[in-house]
Design a protein around this motif. Structure first.
Motif, PDB file in Angstrom:
ATOM      1  N   LYS A 321      13.189  48.107  77.163  1.00 13.94           N
ATOM      2  CA  LYS A 321      12.846  48.942  76.005  1.00 13.94           C
ATOM      3  C   LYS A 321      12.196  48.110  74.906  1.00 13.94           C
ATOM      4  CE  LYS A 321      14.971  51.821  72.423  1.00 13.94           C
ATOM      5  NZ  LYS A 321      14.422  50.992  71.320  1.00 13.94           N
ATOM      6  N   ARG A 322      12.738  46.913  74.674  1.00 13.93           N
ATOM      7  CA  ARG A 322      12.209  46.070  73.601  1.00 13.93           C
ATOM      8  C   ARG A 322      10.901  45.404  73.977  1.00 13.93           C
ATOM      9  NH1 ARG A 322      13.657  40.878  73.396  1.00 13.93           N
ATOM     10  NH2 ARG A 322      15.563  41.368  74.526  1.00 13.93           N
ATOM     11  N   GLU A 323      10.771  45.016  75.250  1.00 11.47           N
ATOM     12  CA  GLU A 323       9.584  44.284  75.692  1.00 11.47           C
ATOM     13  C   GLU A 323       9.201  44.758  77.098  1.00 11.47           C
ATOM     14  OE1 GLU A 323       8.111  39.636  76.190  1.00 11.47           O
ATOM     15  OE2 GLU A 323      10.157  40.103  75.544  1.00 11.47           O
ATOM     16  N   PRO A 324       8.491  45.897  77.197  1.00 11.29           N
ATOM     17  CA  PRO A 324       8.173  46.453  78.521  1.00 11.29           C
ATOM     18  C   PRO A 324       7.380  45.498  79.400  1.00 11.29           C
ATOM     19  CG  PRO A 324       7.694  48.037  76.760  1.00 11.29           C
ATOM     20  CD  PRO A 324       7.993  46.731  76.098  1.00 11.29           C
ATOM     21  N   VAL A 418       1.168  52.910  77.612  1.00 12.57           N
ATOM     22  CA  VAL A 418       0.079  52.158  76.989  1.00 12.57           C
ATOM     23  C   VAL A 418       0.249  50.658  77.216  1.00 12.57           C
ATOM     24  CG1 VAL A 418      -0.958  51.533  74.760  1.00 12.57           C
ATOM     25  CG2 VAL A 418      -0.412  53.924  75.263  1.00 12.57           C
ATOM     26  N   THR A 419       1.480  50.167  77.103  1.00 16.69           N
ATOM     27  CA  THR A 419       1.735  48.734  77.298  1.00 16.69           C
ATOM     28  C   THR A 419       1.431  48.311  78.728  1.00 16.69           C
ATOM     29  OG1 THR A 419       3.453  48.776  75.595  1.00 16.69           O
ATOM     30  CG2 THR A 419       3.450  46.908  77.116  1.00 16.69           C
ATOM     31  N   GLN A 758       2.770  36.043  78.318  1.00 20.63           N
ATOM     32  CA  GLN A 758       3.712  35.645  79.360  1.00 20.63           C
ATOM     33  C   GLN A 758       3.372  34.274  79.896  1.00 20.63           C
ATOM     34  OE1 GLN A 758       3.267  38.796  82.137  1.00 20.63           O
ATOM     35  NE2 GLN A 758       3.597  40.364  80.588  1.00 20.63           N
ATOM     36  N   ALA A 759       2.108  33.904  79.871  1.00 18.31           N
ATOM     37  CA  ALA A 759       1.720  32.592  80.369  1.00 18.31           C
ATOM     38  C   ALA A 759       2.120  31.490  79.412  1.00 18.31           C
ATOM     39  CB  ALA A 759       0.214  32.544  80.589  1.00 18.31           C
ATOM     40  N   GLN A 760       2.467  31.889  78.175  1.00 17.52           N
ATOM     41  CA  GLN A 760       2.788  30.868  77.191  1.00 17.52           C
ATOM     42  C   GLN A 760       4.273  30.558  77.132  1.00 17.52           C
ATOM     43  OE1 GLN A 760       1.199  32.403  73.572  1.00 17.52           O
ATOM     44  NE2 GLN A 760      -0.919  32.262  74.239  1.00 17.52           N
ATOM     45  N   HIS A 761       5.084  31.476  77.648  1.00 20.01           N
ATOM     46  CA  HIS A 761       6.515  31.183  77.594  1.00 20.01           C
ATOM     47  C   HIS A 761       6.982  30.650  78.924  1.00 20.01           C
ATOM     48  CE1 HIS A 761       7.457  34.708  79.989  1.00 20.01           C
ATOM     49  NE2 HIS A 761       6.806  35.479  79.140  1.00 20.01           N
ATOM     50  N   ARG A 762       8.113  30.034  78.908  1.00 15.29           N
ATOM     51  CA  ARG A 762       8.696  29.482  80.120  1.00 15.29           C
ATOM     52  C   ARG A 762       9.267  30.601  80.956  1.00 15.29           C
ATOM     53  NH1 ARG A 762      12.690  24.857  78.510  1.00 15.29           N
ATOM     54  NH2 ARG A 762      12.688  24.646  80.754  1.00 15.29           N
ATOM     55  N   GLU A 763       9.693  30.264  82.130  1.00 17.10           N
ATOM     56  CA  GLU A 763      10.275  31.254  83.037  1.00 17.10           C
ATOM     57  C   GLU A 763      11.639  31.655  82.495  1.00 17.10           C
ATOM     58  OE1 GLU A 763      11.727  31.550  87.638  1.00 17.10           O
ATOM     59  OE2 GLU A 763      10.586  29.829  86.939  1.00 17.10           O
ATOM     60  N   MET A 764      11.666  32.748  81.708  1.00 18.33           N
ATOM     61  CA  MET A 764      12.873  33.110  80.999  1.00 18.33           C
ATOM     62  C   MET A 764      13.718  34.057  81.832  1.00 18.33           C
ATOM     63  SD  MET A 764      11.431  33.819  77.179  1.00 18.33           S
ATOM     64  CE  MET A 764      10.599  35.297  77.734  1.00 18.33           C
ATOM     65  N   PRO A 765      15.007  33.779  81.956  1.00 19.28           N
ATOM     66  CA  PRO A 765      15.876  34.759  82.591  1.00 19.28           C
ATOM     67  C   PRO A 765      16.052  35.952  81.673  1.00 19.28           C
ATOM     68  CG  PRO A 765      17.154  32.904  81.799  1.00 19.28           C
ATOM     69  CD  PRO A 765      15.705  32.555  81.580  1.00 19.28           C
ATOM     70  N   LEU A 766      15.960  37.166  82.206  1.00 18.45           N
ATOM     71  CA  LEU A 766      16.072  38.364  81.402  1.00 18.45           C
ATOM     72  C   LEU A 766      17.465  38.962  81.473  1.00 18.45           C
ATOM     73  CD1 LEU A 766      12.694  40.080  82.327  1.00 18.45           C
ATOM     74  CD2 LEU A 766      13.213  38.607  80.403  1.00 18.45           C
ATOM     75  N   GLY A 767      18.428  38.209  81.915  1.00 17.80           N
ATOM     76  CA  GLY A 767      19.748  38.754  82.119  1.00 17.80           C
ATOM     77  C   GLY A 767      19.944  39.080  83.581  1.00 17.80           C
ATOM     78  N   GLY A 768      21.047  39.705  83.906  1.00 16.43           N
ATOM     79  CA  GLY A 768      21.287  40.058  85.301  1.00 16.43           C
ATOM     80  C   GLY A 768      21.492  38.828  86.131  1.00 16.43           C
ATOM     81  N   TRP A 769      20.739  38.718  87.208  1.00 18.21           N
ATOM     82  CA  TRP A 769      20.886  37.565  88.084  1.00 18.21           C
ATOM     83  C   TRP A 769      20.263  36.366  87.411  1.00 18.21           C
ATOM     84  CZ3 TRP A 769      18.939  42.312  89.526  1.00 18.21           C
ATOM     85  CH2 TRP A 769      19.833  43.101  90.264  1.00 18.21           C
TER      86      TRP A 769
END
Length: 785
Positions: A321-324, A418-419, A758-769
Motif C-alpha cells: 500500500k505504501r510503496e506499490p 498508475v504506479t 529500485q536500482a539505487q537501493h540495496r536488496e531490501m527485505p520487505l518482511g515475511g521471508w
C-alpha cells in the motif's frame, strides 16, 4: 549412469594428524571448567561462533528469538480474532445498531467496539469450528516446540558469549569492531594452546570453513552438477526453476540431518553409503523415504498454506500500500544463491558479493523493454490517471466526496494502476550497453553460462538471468505455492534421482582426518576436480563426470585464497595459483600500464554506470571499458603494443599493479595471491582508493574492498581466458566477448530506466521471508537438534 568411484580417506596434506585414528571427534572430559579442550562436536561449535559474530552478539540474538515467538503468537491470535470475534455486518454498516433499546434503529456512526463481539460469544464461535480448533492446537504445539528450542539455543549461546570473552578475549560490547577473519585467526591461535580438536595439532582456515559449510558445500555441488530436480518445462511458461525455502528444508532433511538421512551424525556418512555394493538397496530405501516425506508434506499442506498466506498478508500488505513498486524490485533467487556460490563461501561473503552485483544486475534487467507493453502501459496509465485526477479534484473541492461508498477504494486502486503502468514505460533519454552491463554483473557474481557471452541483448539470456535474479513478486508467489508443489516434487520428481544422489555422495565424499566426511569439491583440488577449459589443462586428471561445471573449482580456489591470504594451499592447488600468476605477469607485460588504464576511469564509469567513479566500481569500469575505447578510437592506441588492449590484458595489467598497493601485513609474504608482486606499498599509496576514502575505512574494511576488487578482476580475467581457449588459437579478442577480427563498436540499445529508484537501493527485505537470514536460522536450528 554415473561412473563408479569409491569413498576414500584423505590424509591431511600437512601430515600433522595422528595416523590410524578411526573416531574423528572424541570428547575427552578434562581441563578446567572454563577451558575448551577436546570439543565433541566442532561443527556445531564453530557454526555457533560464526552465527554469534554475524548476529552481533547475545543481546541481539536473544531479542530476535523472543520477538520471533511473539510474532508467531500475534499472527495466530490476531487472525483468530479477525475470523471469530468481529461482526462484519455491523462494521460494514450492513445492519443498523440499536443503542437505545427502542424499536427504531440508531443511525449514528458505528464505532469499533460496536463491531467486536463479547468474549463469551467469541469463544462460542471458536468452539463451534472444528477446523479452527485443529489449527490452533497445531499452532500451539509448534509454538511450544519453538519455545523449547529457543531456550536451549539461548543457553548454548550464553556459553559462546563466555567463550568470546574468556578464550578469544573479545568483549561483547566490542564484537562489532572485529571482522570474521580476525575472529578466525584467534580460533586458530587458540587451537595451539587448548587443542579444541583432538586429532589435529594445527587448525587451518579451510578446516573451519569445512565444518561450518559441510552440508552447504554438498548442496552447492549438487546444483553445480544439475543433480537436483529443480528445472521444469511447463506449458505456456516454458523452462522454469523452482527452489523454495520449503523444498530446500525437505532436501536437507532427507540428505543430511533427518531420520534415515545419508549422514549418521554431523560429520560422518553412514557406512553403507560408502560401499558400492549397497548402492541400489540404499537408493530404494532413500526413494521410499522421499515418498513418505512427500506424503507428510501433503498432509501438513493446509496448515503450512494457511500460515504462509497469513504471514505474507501481515508482512507485505502495508508495504504494498505504501510503496506499490516494491513488488517490482528484484532479489537473488534461492536457486541463484546456490548456483553463484563458491565452494567454501560463508553467508556474509556471498551476501556482500551479490549485494555489489545488485545494481548492475538491475540495470541490465531494466535495459530490456517490450514495445507492446510500453504502448499498453501508456494508454492504461492515461485512462487511470485521468479518472484519478478528477476524483482528487472533486475531493479537494468538497471533502464530502470521501463519504461516498467505495470512493477511497477507487482512488487507491487507480493510484496502484498508475504506479504499475508507469514502471513499464522506459525513459526515452536513457541508453544502455547490454554486453558491458552483463560484464559488470559477471565481475561481481563470478559465474555465467558460456552461451550468454555475446548474446546479452537476447531475450533468452534475460529469461535465464531472471531465474537467478527474480522479481520480489515472483519470490512471494513461489513461497505461497511451495506447500502445494513441494509434496508433488518429493513424490514424483525426486525419487527417480535417488540412485544418482547415492552415487554422488559416495563418489564425491572424502574423509579428512580431524575433520570428517566432506564434499570432495570443497577440497579445492585441481587435480581431481579441475576443468581443462579453465586453465587447469595438464594439472587435472578429472573426467567429465568429476569436473566441476563453469570453472567452479578454479574460481572457488581463487576466491578462498584471496579471502584467506594466510592459508597455505595444497601443492597441486598452489601450482595452479603460481601458473596463473605467471600468466597474469605475461599478459600484463603486453598491456598498457595500469596507471594509464585507471586514468580513463571516469570515462568508463560514465559509460557503464550512473554513479561516480568510486572504488572498486571505477576500477572495474576502467578495465571493462578499455576494449571499447580501443575499438572506437576514444583513446589512443599505443603502438608499442602489438594489439589493441583486450579485457583480459587490461585486467592483468591492473592485477599486477594492484598487488603492489596492497597492505603487506594483511597478505603475508608467503601467500601472495596470483598476479601479485611481493613488494607491497602502504595502503595510502593505493592505485584506486582516494585519500579521503582511505581515511574513512578501517584496516579490515580496506582489505575487504581491495580483496573484492582483486577477485572481480580475476573473475573477468579467467572468463576471458576461458573464452580465448574455447575459440582456439588466433588473434586476441578486441572487445568484450567479441569474436576475433576487426574491431567493432558494442551493440547499443535504448533501455528502460523504469524502477530507477529500485536500482539505487540495496536488496531490501520487505518482511515475511527474510531471504538469506532464513538460511542462517535453519542452520542454527540444525545445530540445536
Amino acid at each position: 549412469m554415473a561412473e563408479q568411484g569409491e569413498y576414500h580417506r584423505l590424509e591431511d596434506f600437512e601430515e600433522d594428524s595422528p595416523p590410524g585414528e578411526e573416531e574423528l571427534l572424541v570428547h575427552v572430559t578434562e581441563g578446567l571448567q572454563d577451558s575448551w579442550h577436546h570439543i565433541k562436536n566442532l561443527d556445531n561449535f564453530f557454526t555457533k561462533i560464526y552465527h554469534f559474530h554475524q548476529k552481533n552478539g547475545f543481546a541481539c540474538m536473544m531479542l530476535s528469538d523472543v520477538f520471533e515467538l511473539v510474532q508467531f503468537l500475534f499472527v495466530v491470535t490476531f487472525s483468530t480474532f479477525l475470523l471469530c470475534c468481529v461482526e462484519y455486518d455491523v462494521l460494514f454498516a450492513n445492519r443498523p445498531l440499536n443503542h437505545t433499546g427502542g424499536t427504531a434503529p440508531d443511525r449514528s456512526k458505528v464505532t469499533l467496539p460496536d463491531a467486536i463481539l463479547p468474549a463469551p460469544q467469541c469463544a462460542q464461535r471458536i468452539r463451534a469450528s472444528g477446523w479452527i480448533i485443529f489449527l490452533l492446537v497445531m499452532a500451539a504445539a509448534f509454538w511450544l516446540y519453538r519455545l523449547v528450542k529457543v531456550l536451549c539455543s539461548l543457553l548454548s549461546y550464553w556459553e559462546i558469549r563466555t567463550f568470546y570473552i574468556k578464550a578469544l578475549n573479545i568483549p561483547s560490547e566490542g564484537l562489532c569492531n572485529y571482522s570474521w577473519q580476525e575472529v578466525q585467526a584467534r580460533l586458530i591461535s587458540l587451537q595451539r594452546q587448548q587443542q579444541m580438536c583432538v586429532h589435529k595439532r594445527e587448525l587451518t582456515e579451510l578446516d573451519i570453513y569445512h565444518r561450518i559449510l559441510r552440508f552447504k558445500n554438498y548442496m552447492v555441488a549438487m546444483v553445480n552438477k544439475s543433480l537436483l530436480p529443480v528445472r521444469f518445462h511447463l506449458p505456456l511458461l516454458g523452462p522454469v526453476v523452482f527452489l523454495t525455502q520449503g523444498l530446500k528444508y525437505n532436501l536437507e532433511l532427507l540428505l543430511f540431518w533427518g531420520p534415515g538421512s545419508l549422514f549418521q551424525n554431523k560429520w560422518s556418512l553412514r557406512p553403507q553409503c560408502k560401499r558400492a555394493g549397497a548402492r541400489r538397496e540404499l537408493a530404494q530405501r532413500l526413494a521410499r523415504t522421499m515418498v513418505l516425506v512427500g506424503l507428510a508434506n501433503l498432509l501438513l499442506c493446509p496448515c503450512v498454506l494457511v500460515w504462509q498466506l497469513l504471514y505474507a498478508f501481515f508482512s507485505y500488505a502495508e508495504v504494498i500500500k505504501r510503496e506499490p513498486g516494491s513488488l517490482g524490485a528484484r532479489r537473488w533467487s534461492l536457486y541463484g544463491r546456490h548456483y553463484l556460490r563458491h565452494f567454501n563461501e560463508l553467508n556474509h561473503e556471498l551476501q556482500a558479493r551479490l549485494s555489489r552485483g545488485y545494481k548492475p544486475a538491475t540495470k541490465y534487467m531494466n535495459s530490456f523493454t517490450s514495445p507492446l507493453l510500453t504502448v499498453l502501459a501508456k494508454n492504461v496509465g492515461f485512462f487511470a490517471g485521468s479518472i484519478l485526477a478528477v476524483l482528487i479534484v472533486l475531493t479537494v473541492y468538497d471533502e464530502d466526496v470521501l463519504t461516498v461508498q467505495h470512493i477511497l477504494t477507487a482512488i487507491t486502486l487507480l493510484g496502484l494502476v498508475v504506479t504499475v503502468a508507469r514502471s513499464f514505460i522506459p525513459d526515452e533519454h536513457t541508453v544502455w550497453c547490454p554486453e558491458q552491463l552483463l560484464q559488470r554483473v559477471l565481475a561481481h557474481i563470478h559465474y555465467m553460462p558460456d552461451h550468454w557471452q555475446g548474446n546479452a541483448s537476447r531475450s533468452e539470456t534475460r529469461s535465464e538471468m531472471a531465474q537467478l535474479f527474480q522479481y520480489k513478486a515472483v519470490f512471494i508467489l513461489e513461497e505461497l505455492l511451495s506447500p502445494i508443489l513441494t509434496p508433488l516434487i518429493l513424490i514424483f520428481a525426486l525419487p527417480s534421482r535417488a540412485l544418482d544422489i547415492v552415487d554422488f555422495f559416495r563418489n564425491f565424499t572424502v574423509e579428512v582426518v580431524g575433520v570428517g566426511d566432506i564434499c570432495s569439491f570443497a577440497q579445492l583440488d585441481i587435480r581431481n576436480h579441475g576443468n581443462p577449459q579453465w586453465l587447469s589443462a595438464g594439472q587435472t586428471e578429472a573426467s567429465v563426470y568429476q569436473q566441476a561445471e563453469n570453472g567452479k573449482t578454479e574460481l572457488s580456489l581463487m576466491h578462498f585464497a584471496i579471502t584467506n591470504p594466510r592459508w597455505q594451499p595444497p601443492p597441486q592447488s598452489e601450482l595452479f595459483l603460481s601458473q596463473l600468476k605467471e600468466k597474469v605477469q605475461q599478459d600484463a607485460a603486453a598491456a598498457p600500464p595500469a596507471q594509464r588504464i585507471l586514468a580513463e576511469g571516469p570515462l568508463g564509469t560514465s559509460l557503464l554506470s550512473e554513479d561516480s567513479a568510486a572504488a572498486p566500481d571505477g576500477l572495474l569500469a576502467s578495465v571493462l571499458a578499455r576494449p571499447i575505447f580501443s575499438a572506437s578510437g576514444l583513446v589512443s592506441w599505443d603502438r608499442r603494443f602489438t594489439q589493441p588492449c583486450s579485457t583480459a590484458s587490461a585486467a592483468a595489467s591492473v592485477l599486477a599493479s594492484l598487488a603492489s598497493s596492497l597492505p603487506g601485513p594483511a597478505r603475508g609474504p608467503a601467500t601472495d595471491s596470483p598476479g601479485c608482486h611481493s613488494d607491497r606499498r602502504h595502503p595510502e599509496e593505493s592505485l584506486f582508493l582516494s585519500e579521503s576514502r582511505l581515511r574513512s575505512l578501517s584496516r579490515s574494511a580496506l582489505i575487504a574492498e581491495v580483496a573484492s576488487a582483486e577477485m572481480s578482476l580475476h573473475a573477468i580475467y579467467l572468463h576471458e581466458l576461458h573464452q580465448q581457449q574455447q575459440q582456439g588459437p588466433g588473434p586476441q579478442a578486441v572487445g568484450v566477448w567479441m569474436a576475433t577480427g576487426a574491431p567493432k563498436l558494442p551493440f547499443m540499445t535504448a533501455g528502460s530506466a523504469a524502477r530507477a529508484s529500485q536500482a539505487q537501493h540495496r536488496e531490501m527485505p520487505l518482511g515475511g521471508w527474510a531471504e538469506e537470514e532464513e538460511e542462517e536460522e535453519e542452520e542454527e536450528e540444525q545445530t540445536t537438534t
